[in-house]
Scaffold this active site. Structure first.
Site, mmCIF file in Angstrom:
data_model
loop_
_atom_site.group_PDB
_atom_site.id
_atom_site.type_symbol
_atom_site.label_atom_id
_atom_site.label_comp_id
_atom_site.label_asym_id
_atom_site.label_seq_id
_atom_site.Cartn_x
_atom_site.Cartn_y
_atom_site.Cartn_z
ATOM 1 N N TYR A 85 -1.021 -1.363 10.532
ATOM 2 C CA TYR A 85 -1.190 -1.645 9.099
ATOM 3 C C TYR A 85 0.002 -1.095 8.312
ATOM 4 C CZ TYR A 85 -3.327 -1.603 4.421
ATOM 5 O OH TYR A 85 -3.587 -1.786 3.076
ATOM 6 N N SER A 131 0.876 -1.169 0.000
ATOM 7 C CA SER A 131 0.000 0.000 0.000
ATOM 8 C C SER A 131 0.915 1.221 0.000
ATOM 9 C CB SER A 131 -0.850 0.011 1.275
ATOM 10 O OG SER A 131 -1.415 1.291 1.457
HETATM 11 N N1 LIG Z 1 -8.724 -1.245 -0.861
HETATM 12 C C1 LIG Z 1 -7.721 -0.402 -0.819
HETATM 13 O O1 LIG Z 1 -7.917 0.815 -0.961
HETATM 14 C C2 LIG Z 1 -6.307 -0.905 -0.632
HETATM 15 C C3 LIG Z 1 -5.273 0.044 -0.724
HETATM 16 C C4 LIG Z 1 -3.964 -0.391 -0.585
HETATM 17 C C5 LIG Z 1 -3.702 -1.738 -0.375
HETATM 18 N N2 LIG Z 1 -4.732 -2.629 -0.273
HETATM 19 C C6 LIG Z 1 -4.366 -4.034 -0.036
HETATM 20 O O2 LIG Z 1 -4.985 -4.859 -1.011
HETATM 21 C C7 LIG Z 1 -5.248 -6.163 -0.470
HETATM 22 C C8 LIG Z 1 -6.708 -6.531 -0.704
HETATM 23 O O3 LIG Z 1 -7.506 -5.579 -0.034
HETATM 24 P P1 LIG Z 1 -9.065 -5.324 -0.324
HETATM 25 O O4 LIG Z 1 -9.250 -3.867 -0.331
HETATM 26 O O5 LIG Z 1 -9.531 -6.144 -1.455
HETATM 27 O O6 LIG Z 1 -9.660 -5.852 1.066
HETATM 28 P P2 LIG Z 1 -10.949 -6.734 1.398
HETATM 29 O O7 LIG Z 1 -12.058 -6.441 0.453
HETATM 30 O O8 LIG Z 1 -11.154 -6.536 2.856
HETATM 31 O O9 LIG Z 1 -10.452 -8.224 1.112
HETATM 32 C C9 LIG Z 1 -9.437 -8.788 1.890
HETATM 33 C C10 LIG Z 1 -9.305 -10.242 1.512
HETATM 34 O O10 LIG Z 1 -8.299 -10.827 2.363
HETATM 35 C C11 LIG Z 1 -8.848 -11.993 2.929
HETATM 36 N N3 LIG Z 1 -8.224 -12.377 4.184
HETATM 37 C C12 LIG Z 1 -8.062 -11.645 5.316
HETATM 38 N N4 LIG Z 1 -7.486 -12.395 6.268
HETATM 39 C C13 LIG Z 1 -7.273 -13.624 5.729
HETATM 40 C C14 LIG Z 1 -6.730 -14.822 6.177
HETATM 41 N N5 LIG Z 1 -6.278 -14.969 7.433
HETATM 42 N N6 LIG Z 1 -6.659 -15.891 5.354
HETATM 43 C C15 LIG Z 1 -7.112 -15.793 4.086
HETATM 44 N N7 LIG Z 1 -7.672 -14.689 3.578
HETATM 45 C C16 LIG Z 1 -7.751 -13.612 4.396
HETATM 46 C C17 LIG Z 1 -10.319 -11.689 3.092
HETATM 47 O O11 LIG Z 1 -11.068 -12.877 3.323
HETATM 48 P P3 LIG Z 1 -12.510 -12.852 4.046
HETATM 49 O O12 LIG Z 1 -13.507 -12.459 2.983
HETATM 50 O O13 LIG Z 1 -12.669 -14.258 4.520
HETATM 51 O O14 LIG Z 1 -12.431 -11.853 5.153
HETATM 52 C C18 LIG Z 1 -10.591 -11.030 1.739
HETATM 53 O O15 LIG Z 1 -10.730 -12.012 0.744
HETATM 54 C C19 LIG Z 1 -4.876 -6.082 1.016
HETATM 55 O O16 LIG Z 1 -3.599 -6.643 1.207
HETATM 56 C C20 LIG Z 1 -4.859 -4.588 1.290
HETATM 57 O O17 LIG Z 1 -4.005 -4.262 2.347
HETATM 58 C C21 LIG Z 1 -6.025 -2.245 -0.389
#
Ligand SMILES: NC(=O)c1ccc[n+]([C@@H]2O[C@H](COP(=O)([O-])OP(=O)(O)OC[C@H]3O[C@@H](n4cnc5c(N)ncnc54)[C@H](OP(=O)(O)O)[C@@H]3O)[C@@H](O)[C@H]2O)c1
Length: 252
Positions: free
Chosen positions: A175, A152
């Site tokens: 985070y 991120s």
């Molecule tokens: N969205 C943003 O603006 C943003 C910005 C920068 C970076 N990111 C990064 O992008 C990545 C994806 O984020 P997102 O925004 O798509 O978040 P999200 O919608 O909350 O999805 C997170 C995913 O990670 C899974 N997860 C969490 N803990 C887990 C575990 N112990 N074992 C297996 N799966 C697990 C969740 O599964 P469940 O459905 O079972 O909870 C979900 O599938 C993350 O690494 C985040 O830090 C996101």
């Protein structure tokens, strides 16, 4: 990078950016294995993509925090594909201190609990290192492996230290520190693999509308998946050991 015959494993791909990355890679004809800690959620994500015309997609139950799952997924991939071309370390958490009694919001630096720090690092850092180590022998069996670590912009120390940067006031300590550590893993692993065809990069997807990003995020999912897909399909002369957002380098 030619897509035919390639296989990708994406953690946390039942929703959000992981699912969008699965969609992007699947559309290129790459076989996609969706990792989902909830089996039913994974299956319905795979069915959704199949309904959109993506044929080579399947879901496997996989929890980042369960050590036994690492060997299980490695055995599964070995048995069904014999190699792994693309690993997208996408699963991540941003934990709110509030649930542990902190009224000050996300991961406040002076008050963040050990519990939140440990839980955050467990999923966002320790598990990524352990899973990648377990899958590396399979990635080495692919002609030109690609490892994408979902970091991120909040992992950038340079931007956090700069009062003029847009993230200066956005400090979710657990985070942010976990993503900085993940960036260190990218740099170290890329150096270790410098004489191979494997490329390792950190991705900043942008601030994207997902459960984590929230509805105020300016980017739609369709845009947010682009950086991961780009880094997962880098050509042989593409970068390694980098940190980028849709091709634009970020400062460490
Ligand atoms: N969205 C943003 O603006 C943003 C910005 C920068 C970076 N990111 C990064 O992008 C990545 C994806 O984020 P997102 O925004 O798509 O978040 P999200 O919608 O909350 O999805 C997170 C995913 O990670 C899974 N997860 C969490 N803990 C887990 C575990 N112990 N074992 C297996 N799966 C697990 C969740 O599964 P469940 O459905 O079972 O909870 C979900 O599938 C993350 O690494 C985040 O830090 C996101």
């Amino acid at each position: 990078m030619a897509s035919q015959g390639k296989v990708a494993f994406i953690t946390g791909a039942n929703k959000g950016l992981g699912l969008e990355t699965a969609r992007g890679l699947g559309k290129l004809g790459i076989a996609v294995v969706i990792g989902s800690r909830d089996e039913a959620n994974g299956r319905s994500a795979a069915d959704k993509l199949k309904g959109e015309g993506i044929e080579k997609v399947e879901a496997v139950q996989f929890d980042m925090t369960k050590i036994a799952d690492y060997a299980r997924i490695a055995n599964y991939l070995e048995e069904h594909y014999g190699k792994l071309d693309i690993l997208v370390n996408n699963a991540g958490v941003m934990l709110d201190d509030g649930e542990f009694g902190n009224p000050n919001g996300f991961n406040t630096t002076s008050t963040v609990t050990q519990d939140v720090l440990h839980k955050t690092f467990e999923t966002n850092f320790f598990a990524v290192v352990a899973l990648t180590q377990t899958l590396l022998p399979l990635i080495k069996k692919a002609p030109a492996g690609r490892i994408v670590n979902l970091s991120s912009i909040l992992g950038s120390l340079a931007l956090h230290a700069d009062p003029k940067s847009p993230i200066y006031s956005t400090k979710a300590f657990a985070y942010d520190a976990s993503k900085t550590a993940l960036n260190a893993f990218t740099v170290h692993l890329a150096q270790e693999l410098r004489d191979t065809k494997i490329k390792v990069n950190s991705a900043h997807p942008g601030w994207v509308k997902t459960d984590m990003g929230g509805s105020a995020a300016p980017m739609e999912l369709s845009e947010g998946g682009k950086t991961s897909v780009m880094l997962a399909t880098l050509p042989d002369d593409g970068p390694t050991g980098g940190y980028s957002h849709v091709g634009e380098t970020l400062p460490w």
